[in-house]
Write a protein that holds these residues in place. Structure first.
Motif: not given
Length: 175
Positions: A80-88, A98-108
């Protein structure tokens, strides 16, 4: 301790092999220099043994940590923390992967410096699950998005490997 260069040894040997020295004197100089080289080699070998033992301990600790199962609640929280709205992850579509991967890498990128090896274990598990979802829907993803996802996957692997190498270097370099 700095080791003498080959040129310095040859220069010293040349100076001592001049006509004003006897064979016995030259032999003594060679024996002394050989003892110095042996001492340097012994010291280097001792340092290598210590570094090898430390690397083995680090590897053993890493394997023990990897054998410990991840806590499902902590894994869900990190997702939930790393993916936010893309956690499912199962709900990700070709348009949202693709936006899920972008969100993930921004958080990483933002959090990686404060992470422990265990945090990386959780992030790696999430990356694997995200990659599995990517593989499941890959044939429906636009080429441009797939290329960007592949670059982000590579970046994650590079960041993770960098951390592993840094931690190993610290473990081996301990005094």
């Amino acid at each position: 301790m700095k080791t003498p260069s080959l040129l310095a040894l040859l220069t010293a040997a040349t100076l001592f092999s001049a006509c004003d020295s006897t064979p016995r004197e030259r032999q003594q100089v060679v024996e002394q220099e050989t003892q110095k080289l042996d001492t340097l080699a012994d010291q280097a070998a001792a340092k290598l043994r210590v570094a090898g033992r430390r690397a083995a301990r680090f590897d053993s600790a890493s394997r023990a940590r990897n054998r410990q199962p991840l806590d499902p609640a902590a894994e869900l929280a990190l997702t939930r923390d790393l993916l936010g709205p893309y956690a499912d992850l199962d709900g990700l579509t070709p348009a949202t992967i693709e936006p899920a991967f972008v969100q993930f890498m921004q958080q990483v990128r933002a959090r990686r410096k404060a992470w422990t090896q265990r945090d990386w274990d959780y992030a790696t598990a999430l990356s694997r699950r995200l990659n599995a979802r990517f593989r499941a829907i890959r044939l429906d993803i636009k080429g441009r998005d797939e290329l960007h996802i592949r670059a982000l996957q590579t970046e994650f692997t590079a960041l993770e490997t960098t951390r592993d190498v840094k931690d190993l270097g610290q473990a081996v370099g301990q005094e």
